[in-house]
Design a protein around this motif. Structure first.
Motif, PDB file in Angstrom:
ATOM      1  N   GLU A   1       0.244  -1.414   0.342  1.00 56.31           N
ATOM      2  CA  GLU A   1       0.009  -0.074  -0.254  1.00 56.31           C
ATOM      3  C   GLU A   1       0.839   1.343   0.016  1.00 56.31           C
ATOM      4  O   GLU A   1       0.708   2.182  -0.636  1.00 56.31           O
ATOM      5  N   ILE A   2       1.749   1.354   1.270  1.00 56.04           N
ATOM      6  CA  ILE A   2       2.836   2.029   0.770  1.00 56.04           C
ATOM      7  C   ILE A   2       3.229   2.216  -0.219  1.00 56.04           C
ATOM      8  O   ILE A   2       3.785   3.755  -1.558  1.00 56.04           O
ATOM      9  N   ALA A   3       3.793   1.190  -1.070  1.00 54.79           N
ATOM     10  CA  ALA A   3       4.826   1.133  -1.953  1.00 54.79           C
ATOM     11  C   ALA A   3       4.277   2.239  -3.749  1.00 54.79           C
ATOM     12  O   ALA A   3       3.809   3.321  -4.305  1.00 54.79           O
ATOM     13  N   ASP A   4       2.827   1.543  -3.731  1.00 56.69           N
ATOM     14  CA  ASP A   4       1.680   2.429  -4.338  1.00 56.69           C
ATOM     15  C   ASP A   4       1.077   3.973  -4.169  1.00 56.69           C
ATOM     16  O   ASP A   4       1.561   4.730  -5.533  1.00 56.69           O
ATOM     17  N   ALA A   5       1.588   3.976  -3.070  1.00 53.71           N
ATOM     18  CA  ALA A   5       1.074   5.138  -2.715  1.00 53.71           C
ATOM     19  C   ALA A   5       2.485   6.666  -3.054  1.00 53.71           C
ATOM     20  O   ALA A   5       2.270   7.136  -4.094  1.00 53.71           O
ATOM     21  N   LEU A   6       3.687   5.408  -2.973  1.00 59.56           N
ATOM     22  CA  LEU A   6       4.399   6.459  -3.762  1.00 59.56           C
ATOM     23  C   LEU A   6       5.254   6.575  -4.873  1.00 59.56           C
ATOM     24  O   LEU A   6       6.654   6.820  -5.478  1.00 59.56           O
ATOM     25  N   ASN A   7       4.552   4.806  -5.721  1.00 53.72           N
ATOM     26  CA  ASN A   7       5.123   4.691  -6.622  1.00 53.72           C
ATOM     27  C   ASN A   7       6.467   4.615  -6.661  1.00 53.72           C
ATOM     28  O   ASN A   7       7.157   4.571  -7.451  1.00 53.72           O
ATOM     29  N   LEU A   8       6.993   3.755  -5.628  1.00 52.12           N
ATOM     30  CA  LEU A   8       8.100   2.767  -5.047  1.00 52.12           C
ATOM     31  C   LEU A   8       7.982   0.718  -5.058  1.00 52.12           C
ATOM     32  O   LEU A   8       7.260   1.052  -4.903  1.00 52.12           O
ATOM     33  N   HIS A   9       9.154   0.370  -5.285  1.00 51.99           N
ATOM     34  CA  HIS A   9       8.784  -0.598  -5.367  1.00 51.99           C
ATOM     35  C   HIS A   9       8.867  -1.003  -3.818  1.00 51.99           C
ATOM     36  O   HIS A   9       9.385  -0.638  -2.912  1.00 51.99           O
TER      37      HIS A   9
END
Length: 431
Positions: free
Chosen positions: A319-327
């Motif tokens: 969820e955090i990765a999706d929010a920040l567009n990171l892996h």
């Protein structure tokens, strides 16, 4: 055979040279980062001083523990963490699930599969087709790259997670890996008939890949428990404030750069200046990423800071990765060995990431477990509650809908005996 050896050396070199420092710094705690920079200063004459770090912080925070974390205090190694993660996978056949467990036990310390498919099939008395299915489940676990049989497969698994699994990757690894090492976007795009943007994205994503994914599940802990930031309430609002040791400032000796010296000396100082600039960029990236991640976590868990454990919400790395567009692996490294100072004491950041008890319900597992503990603590000792009765109370009192077997699982994880054993224990106490 020689091509395979060159592939491994080149790919490993690329990962180590381009990413090792950034990856290492990203997952360091504040005090570890300071020690790291100090060590770099010893090897780089251009670094004059590293500021700031308050040595009194060691006395202030050393030895403090987190009350919440005591609920799950034991350290878990890579194998234990992967087995716990199996709950996320829906494996309908028990024989396949057992094969996956065998596969986890057959990984080496770096997360690579250390057994042939044939030997795996023979040990589990299953067909190769069954083992291939088990392998697909194993390789679906986090972090991406787990269960790979080679460095090339490890990188491909991670690229697949980034939607960057091109059909030409085998040829790229075998014949043109130097294009990645040299970051030659134009030639890469021309060779494989992709756009310059796609080529640039492929190179950038390969930089994010970790050659040893098992190391991301390392159980090693830091020597000191020192928070990166503090969460506190001010003027009715929750705020996040970072301590100054989280991002040390590097002061360089400008006088040395202005000195006239032989060509070799000038080249040496130029290289050392480049090292300092790369170090500063890595520290800046660490600070920026850590702040972004912590702000998302704190905002998601504001209820926890207001009301305590019962208000914790489910939150995952993805969820955090999706929010920040990171892996997702970047998020995992960012929160590794990181702590927050809160009103309740020093808290491991990972504690604020909780799994959902039941998909779609929006209730964290730890919250359900806390209520199970509380219900049992308040029960009539002469008539202990069965797991079904506990399930009914969860539904009636807290509007939490879980299966009886889930209650049993949480009760066992809390090391609480069954109602029958609790009753016998009470009877013996009366005698």
């Amino acid at each position: 055979m020689q091509q395979s050896l060159v592939l491994q050396q080149a790919l490993t070199w690329k990962m180590n040279q381009s990413l090792h420092q950034s990856i290492e710094i990203l997952q360091l705690s504040g005090i570890e980062l300071y020690d790291y920079v100090q060590k770099m200063a010893e090897e780089n004459p251009l670094i004059e001083d590293v500021q700031p770090i308050d040595k009194q912080v060691l006395t202030q925070f050393h030895g403090e523990t987190d009350a919440f974390e005591n609920m799950n205090a034991s350290k878990k190694n890579m194998y234990e963490q992967l087995k716990e993660s199996l709950y996320m996978l829906s494996i309908p056949e028990e024989r396949i699930k057992q094969a996956v467990l065998f596969g986890i036990d057959s990984l080496d310390e770096n997360g690579y599969l250390d057994i042939s498919m044939e030997a795996w099939a023979e040990s589990c008395q299953l067909s190769i087709e069954d083992i291939e299915q088990a392998l697909s489940y194993l390789q679906a676990l986090d972090p991406p790259g787990i269960g790979a049989r080679s460095l090339q497969e490890c990188i491909r698994l991670q690229l697949k997670e980034m939607d960057c699994d091109y059909p030409f990757l085998d040829d790229l690894f075998e014949n043109n890996l130097f294009l990645i090492a040299e970051e030659d976007i134009d030639t890469l795009a021309e060779t494989y008939a992709i756009t310059a943007d796609e080529a640039g994205r492929l190179i950038a994503n390969m930089k994010l890949c970790h050659p040893n994914p098992g190391k991301l599940l390392d159980q090693e802990e830091t020597a000191y428990i020192i928070p990166e930031a503090a969460v506190f309430k001010e003027d009715g609002e929750w705020r996040l404030s970072f301590f100054n040791w989280s991002s040390p400032t590097i002061q360089i000796r400008d006088d040395m750069l202005q000195m006239t010296m032989p060509k070799d000396g000038a080249a040496y100082l130029k290289e050392k200046k480049k090292e300092v600039e790369m170090l500063k960029q890595a520290i800046q990236y660490r600070g920026k990423t850590l702040e972004q991640v912590l702000r998302i976590i704190v905002n998601k868990q504001l209820g926890f800071f207001e009301e305590g454990i019962a208000a914790l919400k489910p939150l995952t790395l993805q969820e955090i990765a999706d929010a920040l567009n990171l892996h997702v692996s970047t998020i995992s490294r960012t929160i590794s060995h990181k702590y927050l100072q809160t009103d309740a004491g020093i808290l491991r950041v990972k504690y604020l990431l909780q799994r959902e008890a039941r998909k779609g319900e929006g209730v964290a597992r730890v919250v359900v477990k806390q209520h199970v503990r509380q219900i049992i603590a308040e029960e009539d000792e002469t008539s202990p509650l069965s797991d079904e009765k506990i399930r009914e109370k969860l539904e009636t009192l807290y509007h939490m809908y879980v299966a009886r077997r889930t209650v049993m699982k949480y009760r066992e994880e809390l090391d609480i005996p069954s109602s029958a054993k609790r009753k016998r224990r009470m009877d013996r106490r009366d005698d």
